[in-house]
Design a protein around this motif. Structure first.
Motif, PDB file in Angstrom:
ATOM      1  N   ALA A   5       8.452  -5.405 -10.929  1.00  0.00           N
ATOM      2  CA  ALA A   5       7.609  -5.608  -9.751  1.00  0.00           C
ATOM      3  C   ALA A   5       8.462  -5.730  -8.499  1.00  0.00           C
ATOM      4  O   ALA A   5       9.584  -6.248  -8.546  1.00  0.00           O
ATOM      5  CB  ALA A   5       6.758  -6.855  -9.930  1.00  0.00           C
ATOM      6  N   SER A   6       7.922  -5.262  -7.381  1.00  0.00           N
ATOM      7  CA  SER A   6       8.614  -5.361  -6.102  1.00  0.00           C
ATOM      8  C   SER A   6       7.587  -5.381  -4.977  1.00  0.00           C
ATOM      9  O   SER A   6       6.394  -5.160  -5.209  1.00  0.00           O
ATOM     10  CB  SER A   6       9.571  -4.180  -5.916  1.00  0.00           C
ATOM     11  OG  SER A   6       8.862  -2.957  -5.923  1.00  0.00           O
ATOM     12  N   GLY A   7       8.063  -5.664  -3.772  1.00  0.00           N
ATOM     13  CA  GLY A   7       7.205  -5.587  -2.610  1.00  0.00           C
ATOM     14  C   GLY A   7       6.779  -6.922  -2.034  1.00  0.00           C
ATOM     15  O   GLY A   7       6.068  -6.964  -1.028  1.00  0.00           O
ATOM     16  N   GLY A   8       7.184  -8.011  -2.645  1.00  0.00           N
ATOM     17  CA  GLY A   8       6.830  -9.308  -2.113  1.00  0.00           C
ATOM     18  C   GLY A   8       7.558  -9.620  -0.829  1.00  0.00           C
ATOM     19  O   GLY A   8       8.436  -8.877  -0.387  1.00  0.00           O
ATOM     20  N   GLN A  12       2.167 -13.489   7.415  1.00  0.00           N
ATOM     21  CA  GLN A  12       1.302 -14.460   8.062  1.00  0.00           C
ATOM     22  C   GLN A  12      -0.108 -14.403   7.485  1.00  0.00           C
ATOM     23  O   GLN A  12      -0.538 -13.361   6.964  1.00  0.00           O
ATOM     24  CB  GLN A  12       1.248 -14.188   9.567  1.00  0.00           C
ATOM     25  CG  GLN A  12       2.559 -14.448  10.278  1.00  0.00           C
ATOM     26  CD  GLN A  12       2.429 -14.325  11.779  1.00  0.00           C
ATOM     27  OE1 GLN A  12       1.492 -13.731  12.298  1.00  0.00           O
ATOM     28  NE2 GLN A  12       3.385 -14.900  12.500  1.00  0.00           N
ATOM     29  N   PRO A  13      -0.831 -15.486   7.578  1.00  0.00           N
ATOM     30  CA  PRO A  13      -2.235 -15.456   7.134  1.00  0.00           C
ATOM     31  C   PRO A  13      -3.001 -14.331   7.813  1.00  0.00           C
ATOM     32  O   PRO A  13      -2.839 -14.092   9.013  1.00  0.00           O
ATOM     33  CB  PRO A  13      -2.756 -16.829   7.565  1.00  0.00           C
ATOM     34  CG  PRO A  13      -1.552 -17.714   7.552  1.00  0.00           C
ATOM     35  CD  PRO A  13      -0.423 -16.837   8.022  1.00  0.00           C
ATOM     36  N   GLY A  14      -3.817 -13.650   7.020  1.00  0.00           N
ATOM     37  CA  GLY A  14      -4.546 -12.495   7.526  1.00  0.00           C
ATOM     38  C   GLY A  14      -3.808 -11.183   7.382  1.00  0.00           C
ATOM     39  O   GLY A  14      -4.400 -10.115   7.597  1.00  0.00           O
ATOM     40  N   GLY A  15      -2.553 -11.257   7.014  1.00  0.00           N
ATOM     41  CA  GLY A  15      -1.743 -10.055   6.880  1.00  0.00           C
ATOM     42  C   GLY A  15      -1.931  -9.360   5.541  1.00  0.00           C
ATOM     43  O   GLY A  15      -2.759  -9.769   4.716  1.00  0.00           O
ATOM     44  N   SER A  16      -1.134  -8.310   5.345  1.00  0.00           N
ATOM     45  CA  SER A  16      -1.239  -7.485   4.142  1.00  0.00           C
ATOM     46  C   SER A  16       0.133  -7.248   3.527  1.00  0.00           C
ATOM     47  O   SER A  16       1.154  -7.256   4.228  1.00  0.00           O
ATOM     48  CB  SER A  16      -1.868  -6.127   4.484  1.00  0.00           C
ATOM     49  OG  SER A  16      -3.174  -6.271   4.966  1.00  0.00           O
ATOM     50  N   LEU A  17       0.124  -7.036   2.231  1.00  0.00           N
ATOM     51  CA  LEU A  17       1.310  -6.623   1.487  1.00  0.00           C
ATOM     52  C   LEU A  17       0.860  -5.689   0.374  1.00  0.00           C
ATOM     53  O   LEU A  17      -0.277  -5.809  -0.118  1.00  0.00           O
ATOM     54  CB  LEU A  17       2.032  -7.814   0.854  1.00  0.00           C
ATOM     55  CG  LEU A  17       2.980  -8.666   1.686  1.00  0.00           C
ATOM     56  CD1 LEU A  17       3.491  -9.831   0.851  1.00  0.00           C
ATOM     57  CD2 LEU A  17       4.142  -7.842   2.224  1.00  0.00           C
ATOM     58  N   ARG A  18       1.738  -4.789  -0.026  1.00  0.00           N
ATOM     59  CA  ARG A  18       1.475  -3.981  -1.202  1.00  0.00           C
ATOM     60  C   ARG A  18       2.580  -4.198  -2.220  1.00  0.00           C
ATOM     61  O   ARG A  18       3.758  -3.953  -1.933  1.00  0.00           O
ATOM     62  CB  ARG A  18       1.376  -2.495  -0.872  1.00  0.00           C
ATOM     63  CG  ARG A  18       0.891  -1.678  -2.074  1.00  0.00           C
ATOM     64  CD  ARG A  18       0.694  -0.212  -1.782  1.00  0.00           C
ATOM     65  NE  ARG A  18       1.933   0.538  -1.859  1.00  0.00           N
ATOM     66  CZ  ARG A  18       1.996   1.842  -2.160  1.00  0.00           C
ATOM     67  NH1 ARG A  18       0.881   2.514  -2.408  1.00  0.00           N
ATOM     68  NH2 ARG A  18       3.164   2.457  -2.184  1.00  0.00           N
ATOM     69  N   LEU A  19       2.186  -4.662  -3.375  1.00  0.00           N
ATOM     70  CA  LEU A  19       3.127  -4.838  -4.474  1.00  0.00           C
ATOM     71  C   LEU A  19       3.150  -3.576  -5.326  1.00  0.00           C
ATOM     72  O   LEU A  19       2.125  -2.911  -5.486  1.00  0.00           O
ATOM     73  CB  LEU A  19       2.733  -6.031  -5.340  1.00  0.00           C
ATOM     74  CG  LEU A  19       2.572  -7.371  -4.625  1.00  0.00           C
ATOM     75  CD1 LEU A  19       2.273  -8.466  -5.642  1.00  0.00           C
ATOM     76  CD2 LEU A  19       3.779  -7.707  -3.787  1.00  0.00           C
ATOM     77  N   SER A  20       4.313  -3.284  -5.860  1.00  0.00           N
ATOM     78  CA  SER A  20       4.476  -2.135  -6.741  1.00  0.00           C
ATOM     79  C   SER A  20       5.047  -2.605  -8.072  1.00  0.00           C
ATOM     80  O   SER A  20       5.799  -3.578  -8.136  1.00  0.00           O
ATOM     81  CB  SER A  20       5.432  -1.112  -6.117  1.00  0.00           C
ATOM     82  OG  SER A  20       4.935  -0.635  -4.889  1.00  0.00           O
TER      83      SER A  20
END
Length: 125
Positions: A5-8, A12-20
């Protein structure tokens, strides 16, 4: 079987991330895949699961409507798109593969026999 797993990161609150999650070492069309998370002092909990061909998806109530699981079998990848992140989403996130070939979505941690190293997600201002 290997899962990575990666992408962490910090968001900030309300933001976005995509984990792979990159997987290898087995026939990828026979198994679903899951995402779990573990916050400090808490048990590892189910987040999302996807069927072997990507058509079936299930989510925990806490992330439904905000997170989206997907997969690309040609690339041997599973993704977790996380939107509208909240501080309570802070945890180490793990991708996992069930012990048995697909017969339906598996939510129980005990059903997963293969785990990748986690990736830290921190939601904070």
């Amino acid at each position: 079987v290997q899962l990575q797993a990666s992408g962490g990161g910090l968001v900030q609150p309300g933001g976005s991330l995509r984990l792979s999650c990159a997987y290898s070492g087995y026939s990828n069309n026979n198994y679903g895949m899951g995402w779990f998370r573990q916050a400090p002092g808490e048990e590892r909990e189910f987040v999302a699961v996807i069927g072997r061909l990507g058509g079936i998806k299930e989510y925990s109530d806490s992330v439904k409507g905000r997170f989206t699981i997907s997969r690309d079998n040609a690339k041997r990848m599973v993704y977790l798109q996380m939107n509208s992140l909240k501080p309570e989403d802070t945890a180490v996130y793990y991708c996992a593969r069930p012990s048995s070939p697909w017969t339906g979505p598996v939510r129980a941690r005990s059903g997963y026999g293969y785990w990748g190293r986690g990736t830290q997600v921190t939601v904070s201002s």
